[in-house]
Design a protein around this motif. Structure first.
Motif, mmCIF file in Angstrom:
data_model
loop_
_atom_site.group_PDB
_atom_site.id
_atom_site.type_symbol
_atom_site.label_atom_id
_atom_site.label_comp_id
_atom_site.label_asym_id
_atom_site.label_seq_id
_atom_site.Cartn_x
_atom_site.Cartn_y
_atom_site.Cartn_z
ATOM 1 N N THR A 145 2.482 -5.194 -9.836
ATOM 2 C CA THR A 145 2.146 -5.365 -10.737
ATOM 3 C C THR A 145 1.595 -4.706 -12.207
ATOM 4 O OG1 THR A 145 -0.530 -5.412 -10.147
ATOM 5 C CG2 THR A 145 1.019 -7.859 -10.667
ATOM 6 N N GLN A 146 1.080 -3.417 -11.130
ATOM 7 C CA GLN A 146 0.864 -1.978 -11.526
ATOM 8 C C GLN A 146 2.743 -1.128 -12.142
ATOM 9 O OE1 GLN A 146 -2.296 -0.617 -11.702
ATOM 10 N NE2 GLN A 146 -3.089 -2.982 -11.039
ATOM 11 N N ILE A 147 3.175 -2.027 -11.885
ATOM 12 C CA ILE A 147 4.432 -0.816 -12.105
ATOM 13 C C ILE A 147 5.047 -1.559 -13.202
ATOM 14 C CG2 ILE A 147 7.137 -0.919 -11.265
ATOM 15 C CD1 ILE A 147 6.666 -0.906 -8.587
ATOM 16 N N PRO A 148 4.973 -0.853 -13.667
ATOM 17 C CA PRO A 148 5.747 -1.262 -15.525
ATOM 18 C C PRO A 148 6.697 -1.615 -15.522
ATOM 19 C CG PRO A 148 4.881 1.281 -15.725
ATOM 20 C CD PRO A 148 5.100 0.532 -14.657
ATOM 21 N N GLN A 149 7.058 -2.499 -16.527
ATOM 22 C CA GLN A 149 7.899 -3.301 -15.985
ATOM 23 C C GLN A 149 9.369 -2.462 -17.421
ATOM 24 O OE1 GLN A 149 8.611 -6.458 -14.879
ATOM 25 N NE2 GLN A 149 10.552 -6.548 -14.057
ATOM 26 N N SER A 150 9.205 -1.766 -18.306
ATOM 27 C CA SER A 150 9.667 -0.745 -18.811
ATOM 28 C C SER A 150 10.625 0.638 -17.911
ATOM 29 C CB SER A 150 8.961 -0.099 -19.723
ATOM 30 O OG SER A 150 7.495 0.397 -19.855
ATOM 31 N N ILE A 151 9.727 0.326 -16.761
ATOM 32 C CA ILE A 151 11.036 1.714 -16.117
ATOM 33 C C ILE A 151 12.369 0.587 -15.234
ATOM 34 C CG2 ILE A 151 10.784 3.077 -13.350
ATOM 35 C CD1 ILE A 151 7.945 3.337 -13.854
ATOM 36 N N TYR A 152 12.388 -0.963 -14.665
ATOM 37 C CA TYR A 152 12.828 -0.983 -13.559
ATOM 38 C C TYR A 152 13.902 -1.376 -14.868
ATOM 39 C CZ TYR A 152 10.612 -2.954 -9.797
ATOM 40 O OH TYR A 152 9.685 -3.037 -9.000
ATOM 41 N N GLU A 153 13.826 -1.981 -16.727
ATOM 42 C CA GLU A 153 14.797 -2.753 -17.344
ATOM 43 C C GLU A 153 15.203 -0.931 -17.988
ATOM 44 O OE1 GLU A 153 12.171 -3.838 -20.123
ATOM 45 O OE2 GLU A 153 12.241 -5.827 -18.842
ATOM 46 N N ALA A 154 14.523 0.570 -17.739
ATOM 47 C CA ALA A 154 15.869 1.797 -18.201
ATOM 48 C C ALA A 154 16.649 1.861 -16.596
ATOM 49 C CB ALA A 154 14.162 2.954 -18.117
ATOM 50 N N ALA A 155 15.800 2.112 -15.998
ATOM 51 C CA ALA A 155 16.701 1.791 -14.783
ATOM 52 C C ALA A 155 18.139 0.963 -14.916
ATOM 53 C CB ALA A 155 16.501 1.612 -13.328
ATOM 54 N N LYS A 156 17.887 -0.318 -15.032
ATOM 55 C CA LYS A 156 19.017 -1.035 -15.289
ATOM 56 C C LYS A 156 20.245 -0.852 -16.317
ATOM 57 C CE LYS A 156 16.918 -5.552 -13.141
ATOM 58 N NZ LYS A 156 15.974 -6.189 -14.126
ATOM 59 N N MET A 157 18.999 -0.246 -17.645
ATOM 60 C CA MET A 157 20.290 0.003 -18.582
ATOM 61 C C MET A 157 21.268 0.738 -18.386
ATOM 62 S SD MET A 157 18.846 -0.860 -21.642
ATOM 63 C CE MET A 157 17.725 -0.815 -22.537
ATOM 64 N N ASP A 158 20.722 1.646 -16.721
ATOM 65 C CA ASP A 158 21.586 2.914 -16.646
ATOM 66 C C ASP A 158 22.847 2.642 -15.650
ATOM 67 O OD1 ASP A 158 19.885 4.654 -18.290
ATOM 68 O OD2 ASP A 158 19.148 5.775 -16.855
ATOM 69 N N GLY A 159 22.548 1.365 -15.122
ATOM 70 C CA GLY A 159 23.696 0.108 -14.316
ATOM 71 C C GLY A 159 23.149 0.296 -12.851
ATOM 72 N N ALA A 160 22.099 0.461 -12.794
ATOM 73 C CA ALA A 160 21.279 0.962 -11.220
ATOM 74 C C ALA A 160 21.447 -1.114 -11.311
ATOM 75 C CB ALA A 160 19.726 1.423 -11.059
#
Lengths: 288, 295
Positions: B184-199
């Protein structure tokens, strides 16, 4: 508690993949619940069913005979009362001492505060066996051995409770405390009538944790009670059933006893678990 | 004394006093007694200083040394196996509950966590029956898929692993909650940014989830180690350290020597050794983690 979830990117979670995850989830739940379900089922079997090879899963004619037999062999009522006293008084003590110390560590500034707090926290990581031998003698030398008091007194304060309370009391606004002081409230009044309600969910979680831990605890009562069976909590009385269990005939008996001992902590858990999960998440105790 | 000092002392005295008397003093006593010959049945004043003799004996080649070193090795193995199973499982369960967006995830969390509330004594009794080679359901189920029958608690080769498994069954829910707290401490935005980059899946896990869970995993490993050292009930009740000493672990062994046989000095030397081993292990783990952080 509804948890935030990633909006699955298109194609990231196919129905087949989700199906696999659901199957996995069900499998984990089944494995996790199985021993407890088997325990309850076995407690309802007749002695003949309990020793059958291969094992029968569902009792053909469920009966409560095993429970009847357990109450003949060990004094169930007495053991439950002892467990309730041990867990209840210890929990009350921990709540009071943790609130007070947590308040002092969170809201007072004094020399050596950090050092004292660090020493306190270090004791949280100490396995009880390290101090068991001298503690056993120490409690004996102040005349508390073989009594419930000997089980209870050494556990009336603990580092986990102090840590938890400090974390949550630090979040209580200073203005609230200052306002009460200006109204002439004593520090004790402030702790118990203003700070305590403000951290109620964390207190509930601490109460659950302490009660279950001390209801279940085995090593220390076994050591300090020294065979004084009238003072045994249920977990120790239960272990005496095993001598009857050497003959497989009495599997049902042991399972009935185990079922009885499991009920109070599980019932408490059902009522308080939401506080517990929330508190662990919010306490920062996982190192964030 | 000023009013402030008075209330500070009043707030701290009950808890710190209890901790001092019942934890810090006993630690000091354990260390002192480790260098003495002392029967746990007699007052502390009867202890006589004998230098390092206790340590020579527990690390010696006699039967005392053999048993102690066996217990130390068993506990190390037991702890390693517990941690190696608990950490990956709790990460898997935590992600399944927290990130997979599945209906019923909260029910799974409750079931998993409920096992942590069950008294160890009941766990030990129930598993002693589940493991029964002929009457137990585990071998029955394994038989359906053509495995076994396994001897579980009755063979020196499998007894320790069997105790590890029942320990994992009981504790994994607690560690799953810790992992969920970390997730729960991992910001959701980090995942979203990585997905934008295709991860995608594995990359998200390897480059975001795992590194950001590191502190939680480290904390969990330390707690799992401390818990593993405390295993007592299944050994005391079901295996009595056997067969052939294969489940003779530290808590059981120290209690048997120091309390049951009343060899307080010898038992204390074992306690001190255990404490030192734990301090060294935990310090080393944290030092390694810190060095990696600097890279």
């Amino acid at each position: 508690m509804s948890l935030p979830v990633t909006t699955p990117a298109p194609g990231a979670a196919s129905p087949a993949w989700r199906g696999i995850l659901y199957l996995l989830m069900i499998a984990i739940a089944v494995v996790s619940a199985f021993p407890l379900v088997w325990m309850v089922l076995s407690s309802l079997k007749t002695p003949a069913e309990a020793m059958q090879t291969p094992p029968v899963w569902i009792p053909g004619t469920p009966s409560l005979d095993a429970y009847q037999k357990v109450s003949e062999l060990i004094s169930v009522g007495r053991s439950f009362a002892n467990s309730a006293l041990i867990a209840g008084i210890t929990t009350a003590g921990i709540l009071v001492t943790s609130l007070m110390a947590g308040y002092a560590f969170a809201k007072y500034r004094f020399r050596y505060r950090e050092v004292l707090f660090a020493i306190t926290i270090a004791t949280m990581f100490l396995p009880p066996i390290v101090t068991l031998i001298p503690l056993y003698r120490l409690v004996g030398s102040i005349g508390l051995n073989a009594s419930l008091a000997g089980v209870i007194v050494p556990n009336l304060a603990n580092a986990f409770g102090i840590f938890l309370m400090r974390q949550f009391i630090a979040g209580v606004p200073d203005e609230l405390v200052e306002a009460a002081r200006l109204d002439g409230a004593s520090e004790f009044r402030i702790v118990f009538t203003i700070v305590a309600p403000a951290v109620a969910p964390a207190l509930a979680a601490l109460a659950l944790f302490a009660f279950v831990y001390h209801w279940n605890s085995y090593l220390w009562p076994l050591t300090v009670l020294q065979g004084n069976s009238s003072q045994y909590p249920i977990v120790i009385s239960l272990s005496r059933l095993l001598s009857y269990n050497r003959s497989a005939v009495n599997t049902g008996l042991v399972m009935a006893g185990a079922t009885l001992a499991v009920l109070p902590p599980l019932i408490l858990f059902v009522f308080l678990q939401r506080f517990f999960v929330r508190t662990i998440t919010a306490s920062g105790m996982t190192g964030q | 004394m000023s009013g402030f000092r008075k209330s500070m002392v009043a707030m701290l005295a009950p808890s710190l006093g209890l901790i001092a008397i019942f934890i810090l003093v006993p630690i000091a006593l354990t260390v002192w007694l480790a260098f003495t010959k002392w029967s746990a049945q007699t007052p502390f004043s009867t202890a006589t200083f004998i230098g390092l003799d206790n340590f020579r004996e527990i690390f010696g080649t006699g039967s005392v040394g053999r048993d102690f070193k066996g217990a130390l090795a068993n506990t190390a193995l037991y702890s390693l196996m517990s941690i190696a199973l608990i950490l990956p499982l709790s990460v898997l369960f935590g992600m399944l509950i927290h990130q997979a967006d599945l209906r019923g995830a909260n029910i799974l969390r409750t079931i998993l966590f409920a096992t942590y509330m069950v008294p160890m004594i009941a766990v030990a009794l129930v598993f002693s029956k589940l493991y029964s080679p002929s009457e137990g359901p585990i071998n029955q189920i394994l038989g359906w898929v053509g495995i076994g029958p396994l001897p579980w608690l009755s063979s020196p080769d499998t007894a320790l692993v069997s105790v590890v498994l029942l320990n994992v069954w009981q504790q994994v829910g607690y560690f799953t909650i810790l992992i969920i707290a970390g997730l729960t401490q991992i910001p959701q935005s980090i995942y979203e940014a990585a997905k934008m980059d295709g991860a995608r899946g594995p990359a998200l896990f390897g480059f975001i989830t795992l590194p950001l869970l590191k502190r939680t995993l480290l904390f969990s490993a330390v707690i799992a180690l401390i818990n593993a050292v405390q295993v007592f009930e299944p050994v005391a009740l079901v295996t009595q350290g056997g067969p052939v000493g294969s489940t003779n672990v530290m808590t059981y062994h120290i209690r048997r020597v120091g309390i049951e046989r009343a060899q307080g000095g010898l038992g204390s030397a074992m306690s001190v050794t255990l404490l030192l081993a734990l301090v060294v292990t935990v310090t080393a783990v944290f030092a390694l983690a810190r060095r990696e952080d600097r890279r």
